[in-house]
Design an enzyme around this catalytic site. Structure first.
Site, PDB file in Angstrom:
ATOM      1  N   ASP A 186       0.822  -1.209   0.000  1.00 36.38           N
ATOM      2  CA  ASP A 186       0.000   0.000   0.000  1.00 36.38           C
ATOM      3  C   ASP A 186       0.849   1.249   0.000  1.00 36.38           C
ATOM      4  O   ASP A 186       0.338   2.365  -0.095  1.00 36.38           O
ATOM      5  CB  ASP A 186      -0.941   0.001   1.220  1.00 36.38           C
ATOM      6  CG  ASP A 186      -2.297  -0.594   0.902  1.00 36.38           C
ATOM      7  OD1 ASP A 186      -2.493  -1.004  -0.264  1.00 36.38           O
ATOM      8  OD2 ASP A 186      -3.164  -0.651   1.808  1.00 36.38           O
ATOM      9  N   ASP A 330      -8.964  -8.566  11.914  1.00 43.61           N
ATOM     10  CA  ASP A 330      -8.707  -9.991  12.042  1.00 43.61           C
ATOM     11  C   ASP A 330      -9.740 -10.703  12.907  1.00 43.61           C
ATOM     12  O   ASP A 330     -10.402 -11.653  12.468  1.00 43.61           O
ATOM     13  CB  ASP A 330      -7.288 -10.222  12.564  1.00 43.61           C
ATOM     14  CG  ASP A 330      -6.930  -9.263  13.697  1.00 43.61           C
ATOM     15  OD1 ASP A 330      -7.837  -8.623  14.260  1.00 43.61           O
ATOM     16  OD2 ASP A 330      -5.722  -9.175  14.012  1.00 43.61           O
TER      17      ASP A 330
END
Length: 1518
Positions: A186, A330
């Site tokens: 990114d 997560d």
């Protein structure tokens, strides 16, 4: 439900033989939990609780020495039992709400403790049975092995950090054509792209960086297609066998969405690195990955942790990709998948390793993000709500989310003692003993049990340090996120940074430094309070307790501050201690075999005997081969030092292949991190010592402050501007490894290359102060540094009836009832009065009032006076003389015509101290009438009017307050029927007399003067000696005194005598205005237990108006005389845990502009014990209008008052004292004084929550309410045993006792049985028994009746008899009385009873639920005196225990006999009482409950584990 409990072991065999193995597991669990809950709620005396605590702690210490999961489960149940007893004690015995501040602080602490207990329960649930899953083998056919995408997401991390992860991923032992490694960048950095190209890895970027890491992963999923994705954070380097050891489970279970492995950190975390001795403590994350996650796997609730995990593409795509709603994508992703029915798994084998946060401030930042994310999940997608999850999974997620709420409870525990030390608020109302026996075992059990469970994963007391380091930072985050869950963004945790020099990180610890300063001030305040201030015992104990609490808090805070002492970190690549066989080849081809001491990406240290100093500076080749791991290394290195048989080498990496080999050697080995849990098992004392050692680190010399070098760049050096790629979606496919080069070929080339290495160049080793780190060296660690430390008128018509003999008597005001001192009159309380009683058979012929006292000298003489009235008739006035404020004696003659039977002598004060206006509450407005003032009355007797209709006159005068005497004439034969009849009449008089003292002197002849009652068979009924024609009542003149009257109760037989007595006492209103009458028998209703008219009903609310008249509940003036509400209760009322009874009280006060209702109050007291004060302020407008519509109390102010059971007795009195204040009407405004206030007669008392149950023997119950005999109002279950030929003294005592019974029940004793002592052997007495007589009179009957008494009366002495059986053991469990009973000394009792009376209580030898009360003594007179004591209120407090000796006016009480009970309780309450009085039974019941629960839980867990892992070879010990 789950089949049999056990399959192996001794317990299994035993249950199998008995058939109990077929019982469903929920049966013992339910039974055990119910028993534990019951035992946990039982309240006992702190001293007894201490013995229980000793027992549980001893058992814990013994069992903790044994291993096994069954023992662990039992210790969990035992710990929960002890904690339950603690929290129930806290909630029911230690909370006082005195003011709003104390209430707030106490509730806050209670909430914190509730949170801690919830966390403990959830921890036990999670960690009860770690699954210990093993790897699942892969199919033998490699063609069935799936394709795998490996994602390494990155944003702003440095390439040097990412390289190792990518190279390690590329080196995974998996078919090359099915392994795809991608860098998800990114940051769009060209250097990363170039590295990917060079290494043959895939490279993916996207146009927009939405949703941070979750978005990055979702984008990668969209452009890749493998069925499985493996995710590694950019610092997590996998071992080569990662896929081989994990994919097997994903293939074997198609419902498995996720398999997570541990996050192992090969670099020390801030706590390990900065604290002295920290390296000997397990890393902070070990408990989660070593224990919690394994426990979650057992419940199929494994959390996805963002890295080191395999994800099934179908599962994650089925939920729309990785969760983006929170910053912990997560855990939220795993939750979503599990809601869809997917399973999860956890393999407790570290198959990758990464870097821990280097500095405390970074650690705090990371935990803040985790806390925000988990709280966001709680608010946005609460696992306790919604569908899809089993209850076990919900609890696991609840544990994870609630964990991050620890900040507020932790801070609450730390600062709670400040409430007392600084604010004077006692938020735990308990003695140190109680706290010690409840709180300390709770803490001890929790610590030891958790220590056993956590073992090498987390040491005791270190969780407190970890939480305290974060708490003050998390408080704000916790509150904000709970209120605004959408706030907050994803922050990347910096890793891989360096510190040129150590420093103290104030930014990370300044909140705790401030807190430590406050705690130190509190400590000084506590020491000052203990040493220099004077306190009563309770206050001193509170100071000591809170000061110790502060010390504990300070220790924890100081340890958390010590973590902020950052140590120097100059290595880019931390060293890993490992022993590997290597071969070092120098430039001359000489090979040296050795073993590594440590290795890193920067170099290694090799131990070899051939190391020589001349090798320094030269180049060597290091070879390492592991066929098992498929690792072959041959990389050149430069020798930095060679001494003491150790070579210190720095890698001389030439190309990417060398770098890959180094990564493979350091990280790729399958057993590289097998020692991640190699820590000594937890020992709490050793762990505590480590805490103190860490605090000691703060005392070291502070290092010089230095700029914080966060990475390897030099000071002042700016990061180079990185070249970025264009913002667009781009995918670079990875190059298969086979297309690059095979592993075998790489090894061959490496061998050939090493054969051509030239001789090492001559070069000096760098100086020790050089770090060896350069910007160009991605592995820049020299590996050579040292690890840093871490009262009517005369009618003329009847005047001829008056006798000539006058009697004069003088009564002081004290005699009239002014027992508390002078009568004080004030402006706001101007009226006081006394009752003057004239006997009904006398008339006043002359009266004089003599007064003395004082008037305020500040009053105006012309406007002030005290007016005296008698029955509202003027008597005289007392004038003010400012020069002589004292007056008297002043005498006033009183007209005899003013007198009636009960007369009101009143004093009215009118006072002014100024001519314009006066304040009624001014202290100078007063007058006092001395209590030694007196009234002299001259009276004559009136000729008696003998009519049965006037009964009970002339024998009883209701206006008399002095002791009443009713002489009784009985035949000398001791006829039982005459005795029963006399007793019935005596009880009737007792019922009429009520509280007044009453006695019945007995004789066998008519007394020489006065009145008398004669009872017997065939007695004369007129002056001519006529005999009765049946049951007969007659009033005849006393043959010895024309002014006296004799009431004759007679009949032709003993039965008719009893009929006459019953007619007298039950229907006196039907006798008519005649002197004699033959009566008929009275039919009586059957009485029921506890229906005595004297007792307040306990089966319904009772109105005040049923007990007293409404006029008794109202008064005039701003401070009227106190109002009283007397009531009687059976003394055996028992409530669960002493819960109070309720009084609904309604009070009325004048409204309008008269009384200041806000400042006015009514004080409520019970038996002279203050209870509560209430304002007279009316309710709000809305409530006032609604009450007018539906409430009978409209206009009154209602209050609910709790009546504590320990303040209630047989005879009780409620007191209401109004204290009103007039409204300030301004100067010279008249304040109305004629106001009235009242307690509403519709107010109620409610005793419905009480049960009839009492511990006996208890003479105080008998003295207060004749209990247990008064249980039946007619004494139908009472037998009185008298000597066969009782003398007049004993008979008098019997009648006095019957009078006492009548006064206690307000019902004649119509059912009492009277028997002689000689009858006892042939006809054992029934019911409760009263024994009257001396030991000589009773003979052997006394010993039989008192067989269960520990006392023996023999030879004019009373001694304690021989104990039998286990009675001595019982004594160990007797309570310690604090009311003056001589417990514990009666074993040596040997008291003479000469001229003494003995009152003794014991259990009936004929019925264990019945009692015996014996009145005995040296002589009948002493017995009579003892009975009379029952009517003397001053003597009642001395009558208690099971033995009372009266010598003259002195009473001595004892308690020795074992306790027995009368009455009944519901089963649950009976068990509560029993366990509360038998600590050994409580202990055993608790153990039984814990054992049953543990047995069932163990069997259930074991069976569940078998189902979770079908194959025994794929799981650890079960």
């Amino acid at each position: 439900m789950y089949g049999t409990w056990f399959t192996t072991g001794k317990v299994t065999d035993l249950l199998a033989r008995t058939g109990l193995d077929r019982v469903p597991v929920w049966v013992p669990v339910v039974l055990g939990v119910v028993l534990m809950a019951f035992v946990g709620s039982v309240r006992i005396d702190p001293a007894l609780q201490g013995w229980v605590s000793i027992g549980t702690v001893t058992l814990l210490l013994v069992l903790n020495r044994r291993r096994g999961r069954g023992i662990t489960v039992f210790l969990m149940m035992l710990s929960l039992l002890v904690s339950l007893r603690y929290i129930v004690w806290r909630l029911t015995a230690t909370v006082q709400f005195s003011n709003w501040l104390q209430t707030a602080l106490a509730v806050l602490l209670l909430l914190a403790e509730a949170y801690a207990l919830m966390t403990l329960c959830l921890s036990y649930f999670q960690m009860a049975w770690p699954l210990r899953r093993r790897e699942h083998p892969l199919p033998e056919d490699m063609a069935q092995w799936p394709s795998v995408d490996v994602f390494v997401p990155s944003y702003n991390e440095e390439l040097s950090l990412v390289r190792s992860t990518v190279l390690g991923a590329l080196d995974l032992d998996w078919p090359a054509d099915r392994l795809n490694v991608y860098i998800l960048d990114d940051g769009r950095r060209k250097a990363f792209h170039d590295f990917a190209v060079e290494a043959g890895a895939g490279y993916i970027i996207r146009a927009e960086n939405n949703h941070a890491k979750a978005g990055n992963l979702n984008h990668a999923l969209a452009v890749t297609d493998s069925p499985f994705a493996v995710i590694f954070d950019c610092d997590h380097v996998p071992t080569r066998g990662f896929l081989r050891r994990t994919i097997g489970w994903m293939m074997a279970d198609p419902n498995l969405a996720l398999l997570q492995t541990p996050h192992h950190f090969y670099a020390p975390d801030p706590f390990q690195r900065n604290l002295a001795g920290g390296m000997h403590v397990p890393p902070e994350g070990n408990m989660f990955y070593g224990l919690v996650q394994d426990g979650n796997d057992f419940w199929d609730a494994t959390f996805f942790c963002g890295s080191c995990a395999i994800i099934r593409r179908e599962a994650v795509m089925g939920i729309g990709g990785f969760a983006t709603e929170t910053v912990t994508e997560d855990a939220h992703t795993a939750l979503k998948m599990q809601r869809r029915g997917w399973g999860t798994a956890y393999l407790r084998e570290p198959l990758a390793a990464g870097l821990a946060t280097e500095r405390l401030i970074l650690h705090i930042g990371q935990r803040v993000r985790w806390a925000r994310g988990m709280i966001q999940i709680m608010r946005l997608d609460n696992p306790m709500l919604g569908a899809g999850l089993r209850w076990e999974q919900r609890l696991c997620y609840l544990s994870a989310m609630s964990h991050f709420l620890f900040a507020i409870p932790r801070l609450t525990f730390l600062v709670s003692p400040l409430a007392f030390l600084f604010l004077g608020q006692n938020i735990i109302a308990a003695s140190p003993l109680a706290i010690s026996v409840y709180a300390l075992p709770h803490i001890f059990h929790s610590v030891i049990t958790l220590s056993r469970i956590e073992g090498r994963w987390r040491y005791s007391f270190w969780s407190e340090i970890y939480e305290t380091s974060l708490a003050l930072f998390l408080v704000r985050i916790t509150i904000v996120t709970l209120l605004q869950p959408h706030k907050g963004k994803f922050n990347v945790t910096d890793k891989g940074g360096l510190l040129a020099r150590g420093y103290f990180d104030w930014d990370a610890v300044y909140p705790n430094v401030i807190l430590a300063g406050v705690l130190c001030a509190a400590l000084l305040r506590g020491v000052f309070g203990i040493v220099w201030q004077f306190h009563d015992r309770l206050a001193l104990q509170s100071f000591i307790l809170n000061t110790l609490w502060v010390v504990i808090s300070l220790i924890i805070v100081l340890a958390s501050i010590a973590v902020g002492r950052e140590t120097r970190q100059t290595r880019n690549a931390p060293r890993v201690s490992v022993r590997l066989p290597v071969v070092v080849t120098d430039a001359h081809g000489r090979q040296m075999e050795g073993h590594t001491h440590d290795i890193s990406l920067g170099g290694l240290a090799v131990g070899t005997r051939l190391a020589t100093p001349d090798m320094v500076g030269g180049e060597v080749t290091v070879r390492y081969d592991s066929a098992r791991d498929g690792i072959h290394v041959g990389v050149p290195a430069r020798v930095l030092d060679a001494r003491d048989g150790t070579l210190r080498l720095r890698w001389a990496v030439r190309d990417l292949e060398d770098e890959r080999q180094v990564v493979s050697m350091v990280f790729g080995r399958n057993d590289a991190w097998a020692g991640w849990a190699d820590f000594a098992p937890d020992r709490p004392l050793r762990s505590l010592a480590m805490v103190f050692r860490s605090i000691g680190g703060l005392l070291r010399r502070r290092p010089a402050e230095a700029p914080r070098a966060l990475h390897e760049m030099g000071e002042g050096e700016l990061p180079a501007t990185e070249e970025k790629l264009e913002k667009q979606s781009f995918v670079l496919k990875p190059v298969p490894r086979s297309a690059r080069h095979g592993a075998t070929a790489s090894a061959a080339l490496f061998v050939a290359f090493t054969a051509l290495v030239p001789a090492a160049m001559a070069q000096e080793a760098p100086s020790p102060d050089q770090s060896g780190v350069t910007a160009e060296t991605p592995f820049g660690d020299s590996n050579t540094g040292v690890v840093p430390d871490a009262l009517p008128a005369i009618d003329p018509a009847v005047a001829d009836r008056i006798s000539d003999a006058e009697v004069t008597r003088t009564l002081t005001f004290r005699n009239l009832g002014a027992t508390t001192g002078p009568l004080t009159l004030r402006g706001y309380s101007p009226l006081q009065g006394l009752d003057v009683v004239v006997p009904a058979n006398r008339v006043v012929t002359h009266a004089q009032l003599t007064l003395s006292g004082a008037l305020s000298p500040s009053l105006l003489p012309e406007a002030n006076a005290v007016t005296v009235t008698l029955n509202e008739q003027y008597v005289g006035t007392l004038k003010v003389d400012p020069q002589h404020p004292q007056f008297g004696p002043v005498s006033f003659d009183i007209d005899p015509l003013y007198f009636t039977g009960d007369n009101k002598l009143n004093f009215h004060f009118a006072g002014e101290y100024r001519r314009d206006c006066n304040d009624l509450f001014n202290e100078i407005l007063w007058a006092r009438i001395s209590d030694m003032s007196r009234i002299t009355l001259t009276t004559v007797r009136i000729t008696p009017e003998r009519k049965l209709s006037r009964l009970p006159a002339p024998f009883f005068d209701p206006n008399q307050r002095s002791t009443l005497r009713v002489p009784v004439v009985l035949p000398a034969t001791g006829d039982r029927g005459a005795l029963r009849a006399a007793g019935l009449v005596a009880s009737w008089f007792g019922r009429i007399a009520d509280f007044r003292k009453l006695s019945f002197p007995v004789s066998t002849t008519i007394p020489a003067s006065g009145n008398a009652v004669e009872v017997g068979v065939n007695l004369p009924v007129d002056a001519e000696g006529g005999r009765p024609a049946g049951p007969m009542l007659a009033e005849v003149a006393n043959p010895n005194d024309r002014w006296g009257t004799v009431l004759v109760v007679t009949g032709r037989t003993a039965q008719e005598v009893e009929v006459a007595a019953r007619a007298l006492v039950f229907s006196p209103d039907t006798l008519g205005g005649v002197a004699s009458k033959v009566v008929s028998d009275v039919s009586l209703e059957t009485r029921h237990p506890y229906d005595a008219p004297a007792f307040v009903p306990t089966d319904r609310p009772v109105r005040f108006g049923e007990l007293v008249g409404a006029a008794d509940l109202q008064g005039g003036g701003f401070a009227p005389a106190g109002m009283t509400l007397p009531f009687h209760l059976p003394p055996d009322l028992y409530t669960w845990r002493g819960r109070p009874f309720l009084m609904n009280m309604w009070v009325r006060a004048p409204g309008g502009p008269v009384v200041d209702l806000e400042t006015s109050r009514v004080d409520v007291s019970l038996n002279n014990n203050y209870l509560q004060s209430y304002t007279l302020s009316p309710p709000g407008l809305w409530r006032k209008w609604s009450e007018r519509l539906v409430n009978q109390h409209a206009g009154a102010v209602g209050h609910v008052t709790a009546l504590p059971p320990w303040l209630l007795f047989g005879q009780n009195q409620l007191q209401f004292n109004f204290d009103a204040r007039p409204i300030d009407r301004g100067a010279c405004r008249r304040t109305p004084g004629d106001i009235h206030m009242s307690v509403d007669s519709d107010s109620t008392l409610d005793f419905r929550r009480g049960y009839h149950f009492a511990e006996m023997p208890n003479l105080s119950y008998f003295a207060e309410a004749a209990f247990p005999f008064s249980r039946m109002a007619d004494l139908s279950e009472t037998t009185v045993v008298l000597p066969d030929h009782p003398d007049t003294g004993t008979t008098g005592a019997f009648l006095d006792l019957m009078g006492f019974f009548g006064a206690s029940t307000w019902y004649p004793a119509a059912g009492v049985t009277v028997m002689g002592a000689d009858e006892v052997a042939q006809t054992p007495p029934k019911g409760d028994i009263v024994v009257l007589g001396t030991a000589a009179q009773l003979g052997g009957a006394a010993s039989g009746l008192l067989a269960r008494s520990p006392y023996v009366i023999h030879d004019r002495h009373i001694t304690v008899g021989q104990r039998m059986g286990l009675q001595g053991i019982w004594y160990l469990f007797q309570d310690h009385d604090h009311a003056g009973l001589k417990d514990g000394v009666t074993a040596n009792l040997n008291a003479p009873i000469a001229e003494a009376g003995v009152l003794l209580a014991a259990q009936s030898p004929y019925d264990s639920q019945r009692s015996v009360v014996a009145f005995t003594g040296d002589t009948p007179e002493r017995i009579h005196d003892l009975v009379l004591s029952l009517r003397n209120k001053g003597d009642l407090p001395s009558l208690q225990g099971d033995l009372v000796l009266k010598n003259g006016d002195r009473f001595t009480s004892y308690r020795t006999a074992p306790v027995y009970t009368v009455g009944s309780l519901p089963l649950w309450l009976r068990l509560d009482w029993f366990l509360g009085h038998h600590p050994s039974a409580l202990y055993l019941a608790g153990l039984a409950g814990a054992g049953l629960a543990a047995l069932g839980v163990w069997a259930w867990l074991r069976g569940w584990s078998r189902r979770r892992i079908a194959r025994d070879d794929l799981t650890g010990e079960l």
